[in-house]
Design an enzyme around this catalytic site. Structure first.
Site, PDB file in Angstrom:
ATOM      1  CB  ALA A   1      75.832 -72.779 -24.226  1.00 29.89           C
TER       2      ALA A   1
ATOM      3  NE  ARG B   1      80.074 -82.778 -15.003  1.00 37.33           N
ATOM      4  CZ  ARG B   1      81.226 -82.106 -15.101  1.00 37.33           C
ATOM      5  NH1 ARG B   1      82.238 -82.423 -14.305  1.00 37.33           N
ATOM      6  NH2 ARG B   1      81.368 -81.126 -15.968  1.00 37.33           N
TER       7      ARG B   1
ATOM      8  CB  THR C   1      84.731 -74.550 -23.257  1.00 41.67           C
ATOM      9  OG1 THR C   1      85.809 -75.472 -23.405  1.00 41.67           O
ATOM     10  CG2 THR C   1      83.929 -74.948 -22.032  1.00 41.67           C
TER      11      THR C   1
ATOM     12  NE  ARG D   1      47.877 -66.612   1.766  1.00 41.41           N
ATOM     13  CZ  ARG D   1      46.630 -66.915   1.382  1.00 41.41           C
ATOM     14  NH1 ARG D   1      45.710 -67.197   2.287  1.00 41.41           N
ATOM     15  NH2 ARG D   1      46.321 -66.924   0.103  1.00 41.41           N
TER      16      ARG D   1
ATOM     17  CG  ASN E   1      38.544 -63.661   1.557  1.00 43.40           C
ATOM     18  OD1 ASN E   1      38.199 -64.763   2.012  1.00 43.40           O
ATOM     19  ND2 ASN E   1      39.739 -63.454   1.056  1.00 43.40           N
TER      20      ASN E   1
ATOM     21  CB  ALA F   1      31.272 -62.753  21.122  1.00 41.31           C
TER      22      ALA F   1
END
Ligand code: UD1
Ligand code: CA
Length: 468
Positions: free
Chosen positions: A14, A19, A84, A338, A391, A428
């Site tokens: 908790a 730090r 604590t 990806r 796309n 091509a």
């Protein structure tokens, strides 16, 4: 019904982790690719707890969200966070009326070994203790609570901030890991005050209270102090991470993986790699990646959440995220796979090729300079240099289908949605906007015209070309 042998785990998470100087709660910072808290949760499993309670407070919602899928434990909220001891009190309503042992862990001690927790439970039970504190002797005790002993027995724990010079010299420290008999615990916690430099309720005060109440307190000294190192700062995060990494590399090498330079190899804890795979320097393998055997992963490659089958070769400088690569395929150098990409058996993805949400069938090749997105490519297709699947129409993504054995000439644009049929050829430099039937040749480019003598005429206008 809870029996005497019941074990209940309570994990403290908790605190703000001031730090760390972070927006992210400390226990969500990653060590070996896992959120730090994950180590405590996994360690807890080995004592087969009948309940596990995670005490959350600072940014509790974020921790809840992150751990939502995990289940098998429940949250208790500590709000505000007063120390604590106060944190442990938040488990009281859940544990009230139960019997057994509480194992208390901190969410910021990821190197803790399962075997230590088992020993803690044994020591605690065999000694018939009300509390057992896990301690270690360290060279640099700074920052930890010190174990103060009288006649050899633990008398109290003193926090760094409250310690006098002679106590600061003590090198036996509190790990923050304990076993408690449930019966006297919550009553004793109510006796803790917050008169200390931090104005907090320190759980560590429990030791002196137990001694006063003549409740037996034991200690368990761990041999390897590394194991109980807590993470409070970014420096400690880096140091502990480096130990986790080294351990992972050693485990993999012991299982038959060659790591050419462990010092520059970063492999997350959950990664699996088969024997006889060779990992070259500067490789980063993250998340839930699985790599088969006899693969070669060349230098400066990063792979995340991907599946690489056996005998795959990944050449230098590739980025592979959320992809699958089948047996015997070869990728790179300089390739980018990806998410949702699948490279088929024996397929070849060469340099400067990017694949997104694309299936590349077995034996197919895209050897140079291509972008293939939202594409389904069959077996033994040849994708020429400079091929682009167009796309995206500015609003939506569209699919490209290239059937088995097709040949796509260099510098082709496939304007999706479009399909190239089985065995078809594309000349091509074509911009393909319509489906190509199986077995056909499609050419879609401006016709070439040669204008004879054009150069001489042009230069003639300007004057004679300079002499050589
Ligand atoms: C604590 C111990 C110290 C021990 C060290 C070991 C106390 C007072 N000190 O110090 O003796 O050597 O651990 O690592 O117990 N937490 C809460 N609620 C709070 C405060 C903290 O849940 O109100 C949680 C933190 O999130 C963390 C754990 O308790 O997981 C320990 O807190 P931290 O502030 O890191 O304590 P340390 O100063 O390290
Ligand atoms: Ca700590």
């Amino acid at each position: 019904m809870a029996g005497l042998a019941d074990v209940h785990v309570v994990i403290l998470a908790a605190g703000q982790g001031t730090r760390m100087k972070s927006q992210l709660p400390k226990v969500l910072h990653r060590v070996g690719g896992r959120p730090m808290i994950e180590y405590a949760l996994r360690a807890a499993d080995v004592v087969f707890p009948s309940t596990t309670t995670l005490i959350v407070g600072h940014r509790a919602d974020m921790i809840r969200d992150r751990l939502a899928e995990r289940g098998n434990f429940h949250f208790a909220l500590q709000e505000p966070q007063l120390g604590t001891a106060h944190a442990v009190q938040q488990a009281e309503s859940h544990l009230a009326g139960r019997k057994g042992t509480v194992i208390l862990l901190s969410g910021d001690v990821p190197l803790l070994k399962a075997s230590t927790l088992r020993r803690l439970l044994e020591t605690h039970k065999n000694a018939g203790a009300a509390a057992t504190v896990v301690t270690a002797v360290v060279d640099r005790p700074y920052g930890y609570g010190r174990i103060v002993r009288t006649k050899g027995r633990i008398a109290r724990i003193v926090e760094e901030r409250d310690a006098a010079a002679n106590v600061r010299k003590i090198r036996e420290i509190n790990s923050g890991i304990y076993a408690f008999d449930l019966a006297p615990l919550f009553d004793a916690l109510r006796a803790i005050a917050s008169q200390n430099t931090q104005g907090e309720y320190y759980l560590t005060d429990l030791v002196a209270i137990y001694r006063r109440r003549r409740l037996p307190v034991e200690t368990l000294l761990v041999e390897n102090a590394q194991e109980i190192r807590g993470i409070n700062s970014r420096t400690e995060l880096a140091e502990v991470s480096s130990i986790v990494r080294q351990t992972k590399n050693e485990e993999l090498m012991a299982a038959g993986v060659t790591i050419v330079d462990p010092a520059t190899t970063y492999i997350d804890s959950d990664v699996e790699i088969g024997a006889d795979t060779v990992i070259h320097p500067g490789v980063v393998i993250e998340g839930h990646t699985r790599i088969g055997s006899a693969c070669e992963i060349q230098g400066s490659v990063r792979i995340r959440d991907s599946e690489i089958a056996d005998r795959v070769r990944i050449n230098n400088f590739c980025l592979i995220i959320g992809a699958r690569v089948a047996e015997g395929a070869s990728v790179g150098p300089f390739a980018h796979l990806r998410p949702e990409t699948a490279v088929g058996e024996g397929a070849k993805i060469g340099n400067f090729v990017e694949l997104k949400k694309t299936t590349m069938g077995p034996g197919s090749k895209a050897n140079h300079l291509a972008y293939l997105g939202d594409a389904t490519i069959g077996a033994n297709v040849n994708v020429g240099a400079g091929t682009i699947t167009c796309n995206y129409d500015g609003e939506r993504k569209h699919a490209t289908i290239i059937e088995d054995g097709a040949f796509i000439g260099s510098d082709t644009q496939l304007i999706a949605p479009v399909r190239v049929g089985k065995g078809a050829y594309v000349g091509a430099g074509s911009s393909i906007t319509e489906d190509v039937p199986a077995g056909a040749l499609a050419i879609a480019r401006g016709r070439q015209s040669n204008i004879e003598g054009w150069v001489a005429r042009k230069k003639g206008k300007k004057g004679t070309p300079a002499k050589r």
